[in-house]
Structures are given as structure tokens and as C-alpha cells.
Write a protein that holds these residues in place. Structure first.
Motif, PDB file in Angstrom:
ATOM      1  N   UNK A  23      75.988  35.927  13.941  1.00  0.00           N
ATOM      2  CA  UNK A  23      74.562  35.836  13.614  1.00  0.00           C
ATOM      3  C   UNK A  23      74.357  35.937  12.101  1.00  0.00           C
ATOM      4  N   UNK A  24      75.014  36.916  11.498  1.00  0.00           N
ATOM      5  CA  UNK A  24      74.886  37.128  10.055  1.00  0.00           C
ATOM      6  C   UNK A  24      76.211  36.815   9.355  1.00  0.00           C
ATOM      7  N   UNK A  25      76.152  36.515   8.050  1.00  0.00           N
ATOM      8  CA  UNK A  25      77.411  36.182   7.338  1.00  0.00           C
ATOM      9  C   UNK A  25      78.369  37.373   7.260  1.00  0.00           C
ATOM     10  N   UNK A  26      77.860  38.571   7.553  1.00  0.00           N
ATOM     11  CA  UNK A  26      78.691  39.779   7.497  1.00  0.00           C
ATOM     12  C   UNK A  26      79.305  40.125   8.851  1.00  0.00           C
ATOM     13  N   UNK A  27      79.041  39.317   9.875  1.00  0.00           N
ATOM     14  CA  UNK A  27      79.543  39.584  11.231  1.00  0.00           C
ATOM     15  C   UNK A  27      81.000  39.157  11.414  1.00  0.00           C
ATOM     16  N   UNK A  28      81.630  39.760  12.399  1.00  0.00           N
ATOM     17  CA  UNK A  28      82.890  39.219  12.922  1.00  0.00           C
ATOM     18  C   UNK A  28      82.821  39.257  14.439  1.00  0.00           C
ATOM     19  N   UNK A  29      83.516  38.313  15.073  1.00  0.00           N
ATOM     20  CA  UNK A  29      83.685  38.361  16.530  1.00  0.00           C
ATOM     21  C   UNK A  29      85.098  38.878  16.792  1.00  0.00           C
ATOM     22  N   UNK A  30      85.197  39.888  17.650  1.00  0.00           N
ATOM     23  CA  UNK A  30      86.494  40.485  17.963  1.00  0.00           C
ATOM     24  C   UNK A  30      86.792  40.305  19.441  1.00  0.00           C
ATOM     25  N   UNK A  31      87.990  39.839  19.721  1.00  0.00           N
ATOM     26  CA  UNK A  31      88.474  39.795  21.107  1.00  0.00           C
ATOM     27  C   UNK A  31      89.037  41.185  21.420  1.00  0.00           C
ATOM     28  N   UNK A  32      88.464  41.809  22.427  1.00  0.00           N
ATOM     29  CA  UNK A  32      88.869  43.170  22.785  1.00  0.00           C
ATOM     30  C   UNK A  32      90.232  43.140  23.476  1.00  0.00           C
ATOM     31  N   UNK A  33      91.149  43.998  22.992  1.00  0.00           N
ATOM     32  CA  UNK A  33      92.418  44.128  23.723  1.00  0.00           C
ATOM     33  C   UNK A  33      92.436  45.439  24.521  1.00  0.00           C
ATOM     34  N   UNK A  34      91.902  46.484  23.946  1.00  0.00           N
ATOM     35  CA  UNK A  34      91.824  47.775  24.660  1.00  0.00           C
ATOM     36  C   UNK A  34      90.466  48.395  24.385  1.00  0.00           C
ATOM     37  N   UNK A  35      89.941  49.061  25.377  1.00  0.00           N
ATOM     38  CA  UNK A  35      88.721  49.843  25.158  1.00  0.00           C
ATOM     39  C   UNK A  35      88.789  51.079  26.059  1.00  0.00           C
ATOM     40  N   UNK A  36      87.738  51.871  26.037  1.00  0.00           N
ATOM     41  CA  UNK A  36      87.725  53.085  26.852  1.00  0.00           C
ATOM     42  C   UNK A  36      86.275  53.432  27.182  1.00  0.00           C
ATOM     43  N   UNK A  37      86.079  54.485  27.943  1.00  0.00           N
ATOM     44  CA  UNK A  37      84.738  54.920  28.333  1.00  0.00           C
ATOM     45  C   UNK A  37      84.471  56.286  27.706  1.00  0.00           C
ATOM     46  N   UNK A  38      83.249  56.464  27.226  1.00  0.00           N
ATOM     47  CA  UNK A  38      82.874  57.708  26.555  1.00  0.00           C
ATOM     48  C   UNK A  38      81.906  58.487  27.445  1.00  0.00           C
ATOM     49  N   UNK A  39      81.877  59.801  27.291  1.00  0.00           N
ATOM     50  CA  UNK A  39      80.900  60.618  28.013  1.00  0.00           C
ATOM     51  C   UNK A  39      79.480  60.102  27.780  1.00  0.00           C
ATOM     52  N   UNK A  40      79.238  59.570  26.605  1.00  0.00           N
ATOM     53  CA  UNK A  40      77.911  59.036  26.290  1.00  0.00           C
ATOM     54  C   UNK A  40      77.546  57.876  27.214  1.00  0.00           C
ATOM     55  N   UNK A  41      78.552  57.080  27.610  1.00  0.00           N
ATOM     56  CA  UNK A  41      78.285  55.972  28.530  1.00  0.00           C
ATOM     57  C   UNK A  41      77.751  56.512  29.859  1.00  0.00           C
ATOM     58  N   UNK A  42      78.278  57.652  30.275  1.00  0.00           N
ATOM     59  CA  UNK A  42      77.776  58.257  31.519  1.00  0.00           C
ATOM     60  C   UNK A  42      76.329  58.714  31.348  1.00  0.00           C
ATOM     61  N   UNK A  43      76.022  59.268  30.166  1.00  0.00           N
ATOM     62  CA  UNK A  43      74.631  59.664  29.876  1.00  0.00           C
ATOM     63  C   UNK A  43      73.707  58.453  29.960  1.00  0.00           C
ATOM     64  N   UNK A  44      74.148  57.354  29.359  1.00  0.00           N
ATOM     65  CA  UNK A  44      73.334  56.132  29.394  1.00  0.00           C
ATOM     66  C   UNK A  44      73.062  55.739  30.840  1.00  0.00           C
ATOM     67  N   UNK A  45      74.120  55.779  31.642  1.00  0.00           N
ATOM     68  CA  UNK A  45      73.994  55.348  33.043  1.00  0.00           C
ATOM     69  C   UNK A  45      73.070  56.263  33.843  1.00  0.00           C
ATOM     70  N   UNK A  46      72.927  57.496  33.394  1.00  0.00           N
ATOM     71  CA  UNK A  46      71.959  58.390  34.049  1.00  0.00           C
ATOM     72  C   UNK A  46      70.535  58.067  33.606  1.00  0.00           C
ATOM     73  N   UNK A  47      70.412  57.216  32.573  1.00  0.00           N
ATOM     74  CA  UNK A  47      69.077  56.875  32.077  1.00  0.00           C
ATOM     75  C   UNK A  47      68.607  57.834  30.993  1.00  0.00           C
TER      76      UNK A  47
END
Lengths: 346, 346, 346, 346
Positions: A23-47
Motif C-alpha cells: 500500500x505504501x512505499x515503506x511496506x513489505x510483503x512477507x511470506x510467513x514461515x513460522x508463527x505462534x499464538x499469544x495470550x493476547x490473541x485469546x483475549x481478542x477472541x473473548x471480545x
């Protein structure tokens, strides 16, 4: 591409989404090779996190390979292996200029929050030059996923904010992944004692393996009494709060020695009682912090030097496409004895 | 000799007491020439300070002349003009060795608390070598009484703990003597703005004369709204709490900018609510402190260099023998417009 | 009693001397149980230290048992096990009050210099309360002799003055006992690399055992070239000079990275060339220091916590009465492969 | 456009040059409204700065108006008033990320050095987002030209590196523009004494007007003797070298107190003798620094708050087209009593 999408409280799907584009000239697109889940993601899912709207791809941690870069990205090119910081930093606002990337006026914690995140096959990273870190060749990608968020958080918010010094007595309240990250990085400064406090016997066992000199099960033991015993009635030099509730913040206040530092790492949903009637004269310091990820390069060096083995926190491994199971395992941590789950996009 | 003696809540008498004598080889006996009354003395008289027993001579501030010294006192001799620190420091315990005299294992705040104090014709000072300061010849004694407690307190607990830097925006909540001492010493570091907040119009007027760039009467003005205006919606870099109640500590939390420092100077009688639900991610620091008087020598230098005029705080003068009237004036501060009252023993 | 007495350049005798007695109320008499020899003692014997007069008992390191205390000594009593600091601190002068005991107006380095020292059966310690440290029961006395001087020196003058941080690259020039003490204590802060530079292959071997990640024999290898290789052409973050000659101070200047710190530990007999023509724009810091022994208590804690094994430096053991042989061994270090020699008074 | 061009040692011309154009998306073109001449420009003209090639437009200071911005410049737009930093900072390299812009891998001091500079009608500024500062409306442009280089340099290299504290005694060796900038900004921290040392009586007179508490003419007075007198034989806490020759750096070493800090501001062409034979045990700190301009925003705030009047340094004013005369005046400073000359492009 496939991505893990939030659809409102309690609702998530591994589904098709358009591949992100620059979108912007400062952006990069990254192909994800590994990721993980954070406790914060669970908070998000609780709303619990109001800024996250339905339709959002979750995730703010990960490593990957540069797919495409914007016109003004100068530090990276297609094919580079990169570590994604959970904090996006524009590098030019007044907060970034003083190293407080967490409050970047154009970034901060936005991945998997106000813009699409890393639990996907591809992700767009704004301000790539200042939000990605090159992975030196030969380094273990798995370990480095742990450097997106949890280790900088445990280190900056817990250890640096607690000013751990050689010879200190440190207490960490909460032996979850983040408390354990503080435990592992506190050892950079050679404290004499690290006391881990948690109600889960299994996690205390892990804490001992990870270098805790003492553990206290606060379900069964009187914390205050035990701390008095361990510190010759002086209290601890550093208390790190790694849970996020009033009770554990209260423990920190109870056990802190005159001149001590309380470092808050936990994400709090409500206010806590501050015992100024006793603390006003105790010469203490309390610090809060959203991680700035200013120590990412330094942490990379300690991993290279084998002073830190971040993969110690990984208990379970899944294919990225199996992320729903990974969420299930991660969300039942006590039962599954999970700490961090690793997701691989192959 | 005559002394002001506490006889239980609400009871004080200017009465005869035996002249103090040396008890330990590290003691000195000082003839008081000037002393003053502290807000803490009023707290004691209300019965709020449990450690003070009936029969105790009050007072922990003063200047005087050495009358007699114990065998191992090497820095002072009979006839020397001295400034008495409100904090007694043994110079040898682990707290003293790290500059935290407030928590000295053999001293700390004991004068007019657990041992007889300075509102008397003579006082015994334990650990004289490390609890008295020589007054350079030619210096104004009156001014220096203000260096026993109020200026080190305003400076160490407010300004140093708040880490005031050039260009900062500082808010001080409470324009009493201690808040004003913070105001005067904050200027050592050239902040861009010092905003004084208080409900007393007279004190705000004084604050302006003393260098406040802006004042807010929190009885009549919406503090938060005004601070937003004054700081371009950013909040203040430093908030100094100089009152000691939950409401004013609350103001500090409301107005602090991300990355800011809250320095608590006030003596609190009860707990306050800490808004961790918003502060957890604001990267702030909160510090409490009982004054250590480690900066007394430095403050003496700034007075000599005319960077500080401590006598600015003195509004009323009495003979020491008229101390009952002085207490009356000091305790009705709003009405009498008193800040600090000076008592002279002639 | 017996003592090792300096009788002018090249002259020393193990001879009878009167047992010391209390002179001031702040004195203590200590019966020496263990002592050691310092490189400085060899300098004295060469006649290089003008303040040491013939007749002086040498030695400024040791542990022992309190034999007698002056009237105002309150922290120790007969029979206490104590560690003797090489630096005498009065605890009351302006230097002591700011933690710069090395420049104590009434003390500093006086033992075995301007007053009689510790290479004797008994020694008088002035300002005992602030110049001795209690030895916790159960601790190894042998190890603690190393805390009188060499470890505080290596740590304060080398590691603290060099501001070693996690992930840093540190070079130590000189692998003698003091350089090795810096090497062992630098590890408190988890640097990524510690490069030891010395012309003695044996000492480099020891350095590797003690935790050096790289060694450079500057007799056979081009230091600059090797450092460039090891640091990706950046230079080192910290350079610790532990020799005391212009050439080794020159190496530090050559290898320091922009923003780096040079910590001088060596005792210099002549001036060195400072390359301001290149360093003026390199944003570097150079620090010198006579050890203050302000970290003695902290070092004791790290020894108790087994983060430091000070006895690693002890290579030879003698009876105190055999001190002449001990000097001989210590002075021929290259040949005897000695680091520190331990002397026991039994 | 017109510009001042270097044509080899001793050769400069005010001549036509092509107006600069955008090269990178991070560039901005600035129309110069005010600029000035630096001592460094005189060095270049002597041929002392090897990196400057003939044909180069000189100048690294100035304020102006944005004419055009590259695609990825987000903080500025055409018409914005801006302050140009003498240091170009990419904001993304490891040096920039730790606030050491002087050593920016893509910038640093390049203006008027390796790329064309500000003594011209227009200049191209690389990395505009992180190398320009917005000028708040209503601020005096003239004053702000002094914030491009001389005030950050005097403050960062002199005052911050010298760690000036309230109550300190500070000596500044060299009362040229840069020494005077240190003098003015040292007062941010309320030292008790600031002693200015210089052989030029006129400049010492100015120093007194600017706040020096004492002045020493080292042509006529024995500096050491006078400092001893002024400091009760202790020496100064901070010595700031603002000349750049071995003799003045030598003065700093002579007068520094134990525990003191020497801050080097001067640009040195050759090495100096470092008296380690006496300094090794004096616990001193020496710091060098090429200005990072990390304090520019802070300095802007102090100017807005009227804590600093940068225009005090301006002695002469010229039209930009009259720059040859300006150089002449500036280069004969002793005679013309010039400090900084202001050039206006109208």
C-alpha cells in the motif's frame, strides 16, 4: 491465501483471504514461515480488545521471507529471511526517535489488531525498514519466533524495568510463558536469587529447570512468610508482575523491599489498590510498559552467543493449516501443559 | 531547658525538660538557634503517628551551634555552626552505604519521633558526623533551616524522582510548602513548563511568583481539559504529587503522558486506586520516597551560588519561646497565608 | 608477632614486630587467617611507590578474626569473621558519602602503604565499621581473600567502568590476575563475546577455561586484523586495559567501536598517547578508577549464589611464615604459572 | 541558483550551480532562507578535510522552506518551515536506532562534506523525515539557524557528555562560539560555578555577560593556581575542551577533580598526551563525540520557553549573496569580534 480470521467474540475461522499487497512505499510483503499464538490473541477472541474488528486476521508474531518491498524500503529485498516485530515502528515520530516504539504515532501494536496480522500465509508489514529484523544465516527460525514478542516483553517490561542487578533477589509472580521469559532473561544480569510464584505445580517445576532458585506455590504456601524467610525479612529487590490481576499486583507490593522496583508486565483489565499508606515512605519504583522491542537486536546477539535458548518455551508444534487445533491446545494450557505453540507454514 | 512537648493527641506544652546529654560516642549536643514547624508535626499532634509517644519533644528541623561532641565525633567541635538533617544516618549500615539514609538501620527519621527533637533549646544528635552539615561562614542561618527537610524533600522526592529534564512539562499537584519547594528546585533543570495545581488562589499566586509558568485552580477549572490544552493533548512528562490523598494521586494518573514519571511526595494515610487498566501500556514510572537528605551538600552549594533562595518560603517569624503561637499560625495556613514559620532561640 | 617488612627497594624481611594496638575508637585489631600478595606489592618492592617508607608492613588483602574493637565500633565484636577491604573508608567525608571510598579523605589505600598492612599475624584496621565486611557463616575464607582487592578492582574498574551489557563484544587486554578477574565478572552481564588479548599462551589457555570466547596472542597475531574479523569490522563495544603501559592502552584505542567504552584498570607509570585526531568524533568514553570497593557486599552475594568462584584465581598455597617463598613464586609468574598465591596463618 | 563552492584549498566562489533535484523517495528540496558559517568550513577551506572534494557546495546549517518532497516523505510538505540538522540520519540503521545519528551508516555529517550543502539558494536533504525539524509558527528563524549545529554540539558534546549537575563547578576551555554555546546550555543544569578560560579578553567579557561566574585569561594568569583558589584545591567537576589542540586538552587534565568528567568538544588534528600516570587513580571520565543532534527537539522547546536565546551568538548579518564578505569577517574573528555570522537569502 489462507488466514485465521476473527469473526467476533468466540468466533474464528481458518479461511481464504486475498493475499496482501503493497500500500505504501515503506511496506513489505512477507511470506510467513513460522508463527505462534499469544495470550493476547485469546483475549481478542473473548471480545476483550475493542480495537479488533470482525474480519481481522489475527497474529503479531512470526518469521518469514520477504516477498516484495515498497519503493523506499532499503534494508531488505526479496528473499531475505526476517523476524517480524510485534510492534510496528515508523522510525520518524517523536516516540520512535526516543526509542518508545510502542507508542509510535503511525504504528505501535497494530498487527492482528487494527491491521491484518501474521497468522496467515502472507502479511503486509508497514515501515518494513524499522519493523523487521534480518535473520543472520544459520540461525534457528523456530527460536526466533519467540523474539517477535514474548522475549522482548519479558525482558523489557520485566527485567529492564525491574532494573535487575548482579546479586539481587528477584521475585516473578506468574509462571506463564511471559513470566518464564522474564525468568530466562533476568539471568543475563546474574541475580543471586530468582523466586517464582505461581499456583501451578507443573509450571513451578519448569521454572526450576529454567533457573529459578526458589519456587512458591501460592495456592498452598503463605507467600509473605516464605519471602520473609528467603530474604532475611528484607523483601525482594525486584518484583515482576506477570499475570495482570489486582491480587498478583498486590503480592508485589507486599514483598517489595525498601528501595525495590516493581515491574508490571501483566495486561490489566481493572484497577488495583496501591498501598500508598505504607509505600509512600518505602522508596520504591513501579514501572509499566507496553513492549517497545528496542532490544530485539541485542536479544538476537544473545541467542547467537547461546546465552539464551528461546525455543525452551515451545511445547507444541503444528502445521499452520492446523491452527484451530493449536488454539485449542494453547487455550487449555493448564491441562495440555502448553507454553508456546509453534505453527509452521510449509 | 525549655521544649515543646507532645502529651497525646491535641496536647502540647512549652515546658521545662532536662538538657540532653551525650549517650553514645557518636553523639553531639547542639544548641538550637533556629527551628521551624513541619506539616508532619501537625499530623503527630492529631495522633496520626503511632511511633510518637507522649513526653516526646517534637521537631526535626533546625540549625544551631555545637555544644559538646562525643569521643568519636571527628568532623565537628564545640562552637561549629551546623545544619541538622531531619534524617539521622549512621553512615555504616547497608542502607546508608547505598545513599538511602531514610532507611538507616540505626537512624532514619527519629528526631521528634522516637527520640527528642529540635523544638527545644538543645538537642542530642546521634551519629553527628553523618547527620549534621557544616554551615559555611557568612551563610544565612534562616535560609538554611529550610534545608533540614523541606528542600531536600521537594527536590529528592519530587524533582529527582520525577526525573525533570530541560524542556519537560512538569505538573505539581499541591501548592503547599512542599509543592513550592519542588517548584523552586525543579527549575534547576530548566523545564519548559511548570504547571501548579491547587484549589487555593493565594497559593497559586505565590506559585506564579516562584516560577510556575501556568496555574490551574482545580476548584474552579477542569484540570484534565486544561492540561490537554497546555500540552497539545499529550499530557505532562512529570507529575509531582504533593498533597497525600487519593484524589490528587488520581489527578497525576490522569494527566501523565506516555513515558512520563509520577513522583509521590505526599504522606498518604490510605491507599489509592491505581488505574492499571489504562496505565499498564503507558510506559510510566511511579516513585515514592522518604527523603534521604543525600542532596543536602549539593543544595548548600546552590544556595551559596544564589541559584536557590530558601527563605522565600518563610512567611512568619516568632521567638522560639512563642512556639505555641507559631503552631497556631502554621496550623491555620489558608487563613494566615503561612508557608513556613521561623522560630528563633535568642 | 611476625610480619613481612619493607626495608627499601629490593629489601624485605619476615621479622618480629610489635602486635598492633587500638589507636582510635573507630579501630579494630584483626588476627589474620589468610592473606595474599598483590602486583602492587611487587611495585613497592621495586621502590616505585614513594609513599611507602622503610619499616612498613606490606599487604592490603586478607580475611581474619576480630581480636579487639575500639569504643565506637558497633558493627563488629571479638570473634567475628571479617573480610578486609583494601580501601579504608571513613564513611563520613564527602567522597565516602558519594561512594568514592578510594578518595576517602581519612583513608583510601593506606594499608601496607602509609600504615602497616595485612602480611602479618595481626593488623590494625581504621574505621572498622566501614572498612571490614562480615563473612556469613559457612563461606569459604580462601575464596574471600580474593574479594579484598582483585575482584572489586576487576569488576569496578573494568566491568562497571566499561558498562558491559548483554550482547556486547568485550576485549580485555592483559590476562594477568586482574584481567582474569575482569573476565570472570564481565560474565555477570552476559556479553556475547569476550576476547582476551595477551602474549602468554598459558594465560590465554586459562582465559578460555574462564569463559573467554576468543583469545588473541598479540605476540604472534595482528590484533587489529583479528578484531576486525571477529567484529564484522566494527570494533569492540568495551575495551578493558589490564596491563598499565602505553602500548596496551594504544591497542584499546585501536579496537574500540564508535560509541564504545575504554576502561582503564592498569596502573600506569607514564603518560600515553591519546589519538584525539581520530577519537574526537568516535563518541567514546574512557574511564579510570582506583577501586572503591563499593561492590564488596554485592560480590559476596554473587559468591554465595555461586555465580562467582573467586578461588579459581588461586594457583599456589603457602603458610604465612613461608611468605618469602610465596613472593618468589608470585614474582616469577610466567615461569611458575602463578596467578594468586594464598597465605595461611595457622 | 547561486551557491558557495569549494575549489580546493584557499579557493571558494559564489557561483551558479544547477538547482538540486530529488534523487531518492526520502529526499526533500529546501529553499534556504537563513544559513551561517561554521569553523569547520574554515578548516575545509584550508584543505584540512580530505573528504571534501573541489566543486562541493559548502555549509551544513540553515533554515528554510520545503520546496518539494520525495514520495515516501510523510512528515513534511511543500511550504513547511524547517530547521536543517547538520547531521543526516536515516532513522533505520543500527546507529540511528540507538540515537547515535552522527555515525548513521547512510548519513552522518555529509552536508557540505560528501554532498552539496546549505550555503546555497536550495539544498537537497536526504532522509528528510528524520533530518529536518518542523519550526513551530511564530518562532524566530534567525535564532533557529543556531540550532542546526552549534547549540546541539555545545550541549551534547560539552554539557551532556560532561554530566553537568546542579551545584557543580564547570570549566570551559575556549570561549569561541562553541565554548559559548556550552556555557549557555550548561546553565540548564544550574551549576554553582562556570569558569571560562581563554586568552581573548573580549571573549571573556562576552562570557561574563553570558553567565560565566568566573573567567581566566590563560595568556596572563596561571590557570592551575587560579582554579585551585576557586575550587578550594579540589579541581573542577567538569572540564569542557572547546578548542581542539593538545595544550587545551592538557589544561582539562590538570584541573579535573577526582571523580570529574572531561568532555571533548574540539576538533583535533593531532594526538594529545594523556597523563595516565596520574589520572589512572583519579576516577575520571573522558568523553568524545561528534554531535548526534538527538537533542534538537528538546532545544527547540527550551527556545520556545525562553530558557535559551540562541541569537545571542549572532554578531554580524549579511545577505546570502554577500557570503564572501561574511567569510572574511568570520575568519578574522579576533579582529572583527565576530561569533556567528547570519546569512539571509531574500
Amino acid at each position: 491465501m489462507k488466514a485465521l480470521v476473527y469473526h467476533g467474540p468466540g468466533q474464528k475461522l481458518w479461511e481464504d483471504k486475498p493475499k496482501p499487497t503493497l500500500i505504501h512505499p515503506t511496506d513489505a510483503i512477507v511470506k510467513i514461515t513460522k508463527t505462534t499464538i499469544c495470550g493476547t490473541d485469546l483475549h481478542i477472541l473473548k471480545g476483550d480488545v475493542a480495537t479488533v474488528e470482525p474480519g481481522r486476521i489475527l497474529g503479531h508474531e512470526g518469521v518469514g521471507v520477504i516477498e516484495e518491498t515498497g519503493l523506499s524500503v532499503s534494508s531488505f529485498r526479496k528473499g531475505d529471511h526476517v523476524l517480524i516485530s510485534c510492534i510496528t515502528s515508523c522510525g520518524r515520530c517523536s516516540y520512535c526517535r526516543k526509542g518508545m516504539y510502542s507508542h509510535c504515532e503511525n504504528g505501535g501494536w497494530i498487527l492482528g489488531n487494527t491491521i491484518d496480522g501474521t497468522q496467515a500465509e502472507y502479511v503486509r508489514i508497514p515501515y518494513a525498514d524499522t519493523s523487521l529484523y534480518p535473520i543472520p544465516s544459520g540461525m534457528d527460525e523456530e527460536a526466533l519466533v519467540m523474539l517477535s514478542d514474548i522475549f522482548p516483553t519479558g525482558f523489557e517490561c520485566g527485567v529492564l524495568n525491574g532494573e535487575v542487578h548482579p546479586g539481587d533477589t528477584v521475585a516473578i509472580v506468574g509462571a506463564g510463558p511471559i513470566g518464564l521469559a522474564s525468568l530466562l532473561t533476568a539471568q543475563f544480569f546474574s541475580p543471586a536469587k530468582i523466586i517464582m510464584i505461581d499456583p501451578d505445580a507443573n509450571r513451578l517445576e519448569i521454572a526450576k529447570e529454567f533457573g529459578a532458585t526458589d519456587v512458591i506455590n501460592n495456592r498452598t504456601v503463605d507467600v509473605m512468610q516464605r519471602i520473609q524467610l528467603l530474604t532475611e525479612e528484607k523483601g525482594v529487590d525486584v518484583a515482576i508482575e506477570a499475570v495482570g490481576i489486582p491480587a498478583t499486583f498486590g503480592i508485589c507490593q507486599d514483598i517489595i523491599a525498601p528501595g525495590g522496583r516493581i515491574a508490571n508486565v501483566g495486561v490489566h483489565g481493572k484497577s488495583a489498590e496501591l498501598h500508598l499508606e505504607s509505600l509512600w515512605s518505602k522508596n520504591i519504583t513501579i514501572r509499566t510498559r507496553l513492549v517497545d522491542t528496542v532490544t530485539t537486536s541485542m536479544l538476537l546477539k544473545t541467542v547467537q552467543a547461546e546465552k539464551l535458548q528461546p525455543s525452551q518455551l515451545i511445547t507444541h508444534r503444528f502445521a499452520l493449516s492446523d491452527i484451530i487445533s493449536a488454539y485449542d491446545t494453547f487455550s487449555r494450557a493448564a491441562e495440555t501443559r502448553s507454553l508456546k505453540v509453534l505453527l509452521t507454514n510449509s
